[in-house]
Design a protein around this motif. Structure first.
Motif, short mmCIF file in Angstrom:
data_model
loop_
_atom_site.label_atom_id
_atom_site.label_comp_id
_atom_site.label_asym_id
_atom_site.label_seq_id
_atom_site.Cartn_x
_atom_site.Cartn_y
_atom_site.Cartn_z
N TRP A 116 0.84 -1.19 0.00
CA TRP A 116 0.00 0.00 0.00
C TRP A 116 0.88 1.25 0.00
CZ3 TRP A 116 -5.41 -0.15 0.00
CH2 TRP A 116 -5.95 -1.43 0.07
N GLN A 117 0.39 2.30 -0.63
CA GLN A 117 1.13 3.56 -0.71
C GLN A 117 0.18 4.72 -0.47
OE1 GLN A 117 3.52 3.81 -4.23
NE2 GLN A 117 4.19 5.89 -3.81
N CYS A 118 0.64 5.71 0.28
CA CYS A 118 -0.17 6.89 0.54
C CYS A 118 -0.29 7.71 -0.74
CB CYS A 118 0.45 7.73 1.66
SG CYS A 118 -0.52 9.20 2.05
N VAL A 119 -1.52 8.02 -1.11
CA VAL A 119 -1.74 8.78 -2.33
C VAL A 119 -2.17 10.21 -2.06
CG1 VAL A 119 -4.16 8.09 -2.66
CG2 VAL A 119 -2.75 8.61 -4.65
N TYR A 120 -2.68 10.48 -0.84
CA TYR A 120 -3.17 11.82 -0.54
C TYR A 120 -3.34 12.00 0.96
CZ TYR A 120 -6.03 16.04 -0.89
OH TYR A 120 -6.52 17.32 -0.78
N SER A 121 -3.06 13.19 1.45
CA SER A 121 -3.32 13.55 2.85
C SER A 121 -4.41 14.60 2.88
CB SER A 121 -2.05 14.09 3.51
OG SER A 121 -1.09 13.08 3.64
N ALA A 122 -5.58 14.19 3.35
CA ALA A 122 -6.74 15.08 3.41
C ALA A 122 -6.67 15.93 4.68
CB ALA A 122 -8.03 14.26 3.40
N GLY A 123 -7.22 17.11 4.61
CA GLY A 123 -7.21 18.02 5.75
C GLY A 123 -8.19 17.64 6.84
N ASN A 124 -9.18 16.81 6.49
CA ASN A 124 -10.17 16.39 7.49
C ASN A 124 -10.86 15.10 7.02
OD1 ASN A 124 -12.52 17.09 5.78
ND2 ASN A 124 -11.82 19.19 6.10
N SER A 125 -11.65 14.54 7.90
CA SER A 125 -12.31 13.27 7.64
C SER A 125 -13.33 13.36 6.50
CB SER A 125 -12.98 12.77 8.91
OG SER A 125 -13.48 11.48 8.75
N LEU A 126 -14.05 14.46 6.42
CA LEU A 126 -15.05 14.63 5.36
C LEU A 126 -14.39 14.59 3.98
CD1 LEU A 126 -17.93 15.17 4.41
CD2 LEU A 126 -17.49 17.61 4.74
N GLU A 127 -13.31 15.33 3.82
CA GLU A 127 -12.59 15.32 2.54
C GLU A 127 -12.06 13.92 2.24
OE1 GLU A 127 -8.89 17.63 0.32
OE2 GLU A 127 -8.91 17.56 2.50
N ALA A 128 -11.52 13.26 3.25
CA ALA A 128 -10.96 11.92 3.06
C ALA A 128 -12.03 10.93 2.61
CB ALA A 128 -10.30 11.44 4.35
N HIS A 129 -13.19 10.96 3.27
CA HIS A 129 -14.25 10.03 2.91
C HIS A 129 -14.84 10.33 1.54
CE1 HIS A 129 -14.71 7.32 6.34
NE2 HIS A 129 -14.22 8.32 7.05
N SER A 130 -14.90 11.59 1.17
CA SER A 130 -15.40 11.95 -0.16
C SER A 130 -14.48 11.40 -1.24
CB SER A 130 -15.50 13.47 -0.30
OG SER A 130 -16.45 13.99 0.60
N LEU A 131 -13.17 11.59 -1.04
CA LEU A 131 -12.21 11.07 -2.03
C LEU A 131 -12.17 9.55 -2.02
CD1 LEU A 131 -9.31 13.64 -1.57
CD2 LEU A 131 -10.83 13.41 -3.54
N LYS A 132 -12.31 8.95 -0.85
CA LYS A 132 -12.34 7.49 -0.74
C LYS A 132 -13.50 6.93 -1.57
CE LYS A 132 -12.51 3.77 2.71
NZ LYS A 132 -13.73 3.01 2.57
N GLY A 133 -14.68 7.54 -1.43
CA GLY A 133 -15.84 7.09 -2.19
C GLY A 133 -15.62 7.24 -3.69
N LEU A 134 -15.02 8.34 -4.08
CA LEU A 134 -14.74 8.58 -5.51
C LEU A 134 -13.80 7.50 -6.05
CD1 LEU A 134 -15.04 10.49 -7.97
CD2 LEU A 134 -13.04 11.71 -7.10
N LEU A 135 -12.73 7.23 -5.31
CA LEU A 135 -11.77 6.22 -5.76
C LEU A 135 -12.39 4.82 -5.77
CD1 LEU A 135 -8.57 7.46 -3.90
CD2 LEU A 135 -9.08 7.68 -6.35
N GLU A 136 -13.19 4.51 -4.77
CA GLU A 136 -13.84 3.20 -4.73
C GLU A 136 -14.83 3.03 -5.87
OE1 GLU A 136 -13.53 2.03 -0.02
OE2 GLU A 136 -15.31 3.13 -0.69
N ASN A 137 -15.46 4.12 -6.29
CA ASN A 137 -16.39 4.05 -7.42
C ASN A 137 -15.69 3.74 -8.73
OD1 ASN A 137 -18.82 4.40 -6.09
ND2 ASN A 137 -18.76 6.62 -6.24
N THR A 138 -14.39 3.95 -8.78
CA THR A 138 -13.63 3.59 -9.98
C THR A 138 -13.02 2.19 -9.86
OG1 THR A 138 -11.53 4.57 -9.23
CG2 THR A 138 -13.06 6.02 -10.42
#
Length: 74
Positions: A6-28
């Motif tokens: 596993w490799q870190c791809v992004y450091s989000a400023g907060n949990s909301l941003e992290a979960h939004s990006l997580k959902g986007l990536l999982e949708n792909t």
């Protein structure tokens, strides 16, 4: 999948941003892990850089994840 690197791809400023990006990536179709959420409870006592929530993807999906995340911010 347990043997994946596993490799870190992004450091989000907060949990909301992290979960939004997580959902986007999982949708792909990517697998995503989050780290650092537990530190949010100590937000008032720790520097902001310490409480970032990191998004991790498998090494094989890292480049694709970068492209998706870059597309969000451009």
């Amino acid at each position: 999948m347990a043997n994946q690197q596993w490799q870190c791809v992004y450091s989000a400023g907060n949990s909301l941003e992290a979960h939004s990006l997580k959902g986007l990536l999982e949708n792909t179709g990517m697998s995503v892990r989050l780290t650092g959420e537990a530190l949010a409870a100590a937000a008032g006592e720790l520097p902001m850089s310490v409480i970032e929530v990191q998004l991790w993807v498998t090494v094989s999906q890292w480049q694709q994840a970068l492209v998706v995340i870059e597309g969000v911010f451009t």
